[in-house]
Structure formats: C-alpha cells, structure tokens
Design an enzyme around this catalytic site. Sequence first.
Site, PDB file in Angstrom:
ATOM      1  N   ASP A  10       0.773  -1.248   0.000  1.00  0.00           N
ATOM      2  CA  ASP A  10       0.000   0.000   0.000  1.00  0.00           C
ATOM      3  C   ASP A  10       0.802   1.295   0.000  1.00  0.00           C
ATOM      4  O   ASP A  10       0.352   2.291   0.582  1.00  0.00           O
ATOM      5  CB  ASP A  10      -0.972   0.026   1.187  1.00  0.00           C
ATOM      6  CG  ASP A  10      -2.003  -1.076   1.139  1.00  0.00           C
ATOM      7  OD1 ASP A  10      -2.076  -1.798   0.127  1.00  0.00           O
ATOM      8  OD2 ASP A  10      -2.737  -1.223   2.126  1.00  0.00           O
ATOM      9  N   LYS A  86      -6.129  -5.638  -3.327  1.00  0.00           N
ATOM     10  CA  LYS A  86      -6.870  -6.135  -2.172  1.00  0.00           C
ATOM     11  C   LYS A  86      -7.960  -5.145  -1.786  1.00  0.00           C
ATOM     12  O   LYS A  86      -7.882  -3.962  -2.116  1.00  0.00           O
ATOM     13  CB  LYS A  86      -5.941  -6.409  -0.991  1.00  0.00           C
ATOM     14  CG  LYS A  86      -5.309  -5.174  -0.384  1.00  0.00           C
ATOM     15  CD  LYS A  86      -4.433  -5.557   0.797  1.00  0.00           C
ATOM     16  CE  LYS A  86      -3.761  -4.354   1.410  1.00  0.00           C
ATOM     17  NZ  LYS A  86      -4.674  -3.389   2.019  1.00  0.00           N
ATOM     18  N   CYS A 119      -2.699  -2.255   7.706  1.00  0.00           N
ATOM     19  CA  CYS A 119      -2.370  -3.279   6.705  1.00  0.00           C
ATOM     20  C   CYS A 119      -1.027  -3.960   6.955  1.00  0.00           C
ATOM     21  O   CYS A 119      -0.881  -5.142   6.637  1.00  0.00           O
ATOM     22  CB  CYS A 119      -2.456  -2.680   5.311  1.00  0.00           C
ATOM     23  SG  CYS A 119      -4.138  -2.084   4.964  1.00  0.00           S
TER      24      CYS A 119
END
Length: 181
Positions: A10, A86, A119
Amino acid sequence: MTQRALLVIDLQNEYFPTGKLPLVGIEAATANAARVIADARANGVPVIHVRHEAAKADAPVFTPGTTNTQIHASVAPVEGEAVIVKHFPNSFRETPLKALLDELGVRELVIVGAMSHMCIDAGTRAAADLGYTVTVVHDACATRDLVFGGQTVPAAQVHAAFMSALGTYATLSTTEQVLAR
C-alpha cells in the site's frame, strides 16, 4: 525457486500529502522502501506489490479508478513484478497472494509499507499464521495519528506500539540491517 520475497504493501498516492489520508513520515518510509526494493531487484529477490482499492466505486478513500489508488512513482512496479489488488487490510484475504508465493517457493517475507497499525499489522500476522518467516522493515513503514477516547495518539506512538506487538510475529529490522544481510 526462491525462498524470500519482498512484499510492498500500500505505498500509494492516497497516503502522500496530495492524498486524502496523508501519513506522518510517509516520504522517509517510502525512501527507505525504495532502497529495500532496489536491493531486492539487484539480488533477484521477487518484489510483490500490494495495492488497496475500495470495493465500492463511491468510497471516500482508495476510490477505484483514481490516481490516489496508484502505487507511488518512487516505488512503482517494474515489468514482471506482480501487483496484488486487495479490498481488506489483510493482503492475503480474498487475493491470489498465497498462491503466488507458493508458486514462487517463498518461505520468507520481508515487508515494507503502510499503514503500520492497519495493513502492515494485518498482513504480518496473517503471513506468520500461514507459516512464513517474516521481517518487517520498521523504518520503511508509516502510519498516522489516531484518536481514542477523545485523546490523540501521535503517529510515532502508534507506530511504536504496533511494531512492538509485531515483534511476536516477525523480526523487526531497520533498512540498514536489511541491506547489510
């Protein structure tokens, strides 16, 4: 087949000052991640990028199809590197990540990215639960201030708390320690 892979979670435009969720220290963390990525590439270690995208088209953050969901240019994938999309904090949940790692023969993951408290935490714990040996490069991760009980918890404290907890699941290393291996 390789035993190790680098998982870049990310590091997207949404977390930079022009995004909707700017993180404290994202530039420094991404600069460190870029060094770890360059080292992995130079040593033939697979680099796998994970990109979060909201499941709903009208989501307020990580809105599908926007530039904020794109991986930041400083750590962008090169040809041949996998990009896993995701919709949940856990990079393994409802994605082909585990199948890809199995196909590559990976048993050890090095993790960099964002957000430390979300995350990175979810992905690290899931990886350990799946039997991977995990290293988190803590100075190549970033987070933001959080609020609990009306009190603001500074990003540095959020990061420290989550990294200390992740020590049960992973080895915690600096960029310099990873590059020296």
